[in-house]
Every structure is written in structure tokens, then in C-alpha cells.
Write a protein that holds these residues in place. Structure first.
Motif, mmCIF file in Angstrom:
data_model
loop_
_atom_site.group_PDB
_atom_site.id
_atom_site.type_symbol
_atom_site.label_atom_id
_atom_site.label_comp_id
_atom_site.label_asym_id
_atom_site.label_seq_id
_atom_site.Cartn_x
_atom_site.Cartn_y
_atom_site.Cartn_z
ATOM 1 N N THR A 277 0.833 -1.196 0.000
ATOM 2 C CA THR A 277 0.000 0.000 0.000
ATOM 3 C C THR A 277 0.873 1.255 0.000
ATOM 4 O O THR A 277 2.013 1.215 0.475
ATOM 5 N N GLU B 282 -1.935 2.752 7.910
ATOM 6 C CA GLU B 282 -2.726 2.577 9.127
ATOM 7 C C GLU B 282 -4.138 2.086 8.825
ATOM 8 O O GLU B 282 -4.647 1.191 9.495
ATOM 9 N N GLU B 283 -4.768 2.658 7.805
ATOM 10 C CA GLU B 283 -6.116 2.213 7.447
ATOM 11 C C GLU B 283 -6.101 0.765 6.962
ATOM 12 O O GLU B 283 -7.000 -0.011 7.285
ATOM 13 N N ALA B 284 -5.066 0.385 6.226
ATOM 14 C CA ALA B 284 -4.954 -0.998 5.752
ATOM 15 C C ALA B 284 -4.798 -1.961 6.924
ATOM 16 O O ALA B 284 -5.423 -3.026 6.956
ATOM 17 N N LEU C 215 -10.054 -0.638 -0.328
ATOM 18 C CA LEU C 215 -9.161 0.460 0.027
ATOM 19 C C LEU C 215 -8.262 0.880 -1.137
ATOM 20 O O LEU C 215 -8.036 2.064 -1.360
ATOM 21 N N GLN D 43 -5.841 -1.461 10.020
ATOM 22 C CA GLN D 43 -7.124 -1.500 10.727
ATOM 23 C C GLN D 43 -8.133 -2.388 10.007
ATOM 24 O O GLN D 43 -8.851 -3.166 10.641
ATOM 25 N N ARG D 44 -8.185 -2.288 8.672
ATOM 26 C CA ARG D 44 -9.116 -3.132 7.910
ATOM 27 C C ARG D 44 -8.749 -4.605 8.042
ATOM 28 O O ARG D 44 -9.620 -5.454 8.195
ATOM 29 N N GLU E 229 0.800 6.339 3.047
ATOM 30 C CA GLU E 229 -0.260 7.105 3.718
ATOM 31 C C GLU E 229 -1.510 6.260 4.003
ATOM 32 O O GLU E 229 -2.366 6.655 4.781
ATOM 33 N N LEU E 230 -1.627 5.092 3.375
ATOM 34 C CA LEU E 230 -2.774 4.209 3.631
ATOM 35 C C LEU E 230 -2.437 3.072 4.598
ATOM 36 O O LEU E 230 -3.288 2.232 4.891
#
Length: 116
Positions: free
Chosen positions: A10, A16-18, A77, A20-21, A13-14
Motif C-alpha cells: 500500500t 494505518e487504514e490498511a 481500500l 485496521q481493515r 499514507e494508507l
């Protein structure tokens, strides 16, 4: 129980969201590695400086039945309006060492309770 390795690449910048998902879909742990993306396309330059995007490589060992949910989450995402910002895939695991199977089974039971 069958295991697979899920790898997601990823943009930084993505990251943390990755993570979490992936955890929301059942990944108990995620190893994050720093990477640098080089594509077959010509490198972009800015005032004569070469731009190479920083990327995060997420590595997860999960039960096979958990992997598809993680991959779907990564697709949501990473693919927006036909443009891909990363890559996610899984590979089968033949042999594994270092996992406490009691913890794995307890985690699997929690997942089953979440689903049903």
C-alpha cells in the motif's frame, strides 16, 4: 487448520487504514515493512529530482478462511475509480512454526462467534 500468507502493498499514507481493515477482518497480527515502489513506467521527476513512492508492505499469516475477507477489504481500500493504488495477494503456507495453536484455536472461536 490451513494457513495462508496475505501480503498487501500500500502507499505509505494508507498503511494505518490498511492495518485496521485487516485486523477488523480477522488478522491477529500484521508485520509492516517499509518499501520503495519502482514501476516499469518512466520515473517522474520534480526539478530534476526523481520521485519514487514510499510504500508499506503488510504481511499477515492467517487461517485460510479469514484471508478472503482481508483481500476484499484491501480491494475496497486500494482500488478507487478504476485506479489501483496498491496490490494484495495470498500464498499458501505448507509448514509453519512459532504459532501457539491454543491461541490460534481460541482466536478462531472468537471469529466464529463474531460471524454467527
Amino acid at each position: 487448520m490451513k494457513f495462508v500468507v496475505v501480503v498487501a502493498i500500500t502507499p505509505e499514507e494508507l498503511e494505518e487504514e490498511a492495518v485496521q481493515r485487516a485486523q477488523a477482518e480477522g488478522a491477529a497480527g500484521v508485520t509492516v515493512l517499509a518499501g520503495k515502489g519502482l514501476s516499469a513506467e518512466a520515473r517522474r521527476t520534480f526539478f530534476g529530482l526523481t520521485f519514487e513512492g514510499s510504500q508499506s508492505v503488510l504481511v499477515m499469516v492467517v487461517a485460510r478462511h479469514v484471508a478472503m475477507g482481508i483481500l476484499k477489504g484491501m480491494r475496497e481500500l486500494l482500488v478507487r475509480e478504476g485506479d489501483s493504488r496498491g496490490l494484495a495477494f495470498s500464498l499458501p503456507v505448507e509448514h509453519i512454526a512459532g504459532l501457539d495453536m491454543e491461541q490460534v484455536l481460541a482466536f478462531d472461536k472468537r471469529l466464529q462467534g463474531k460471524e454467527g
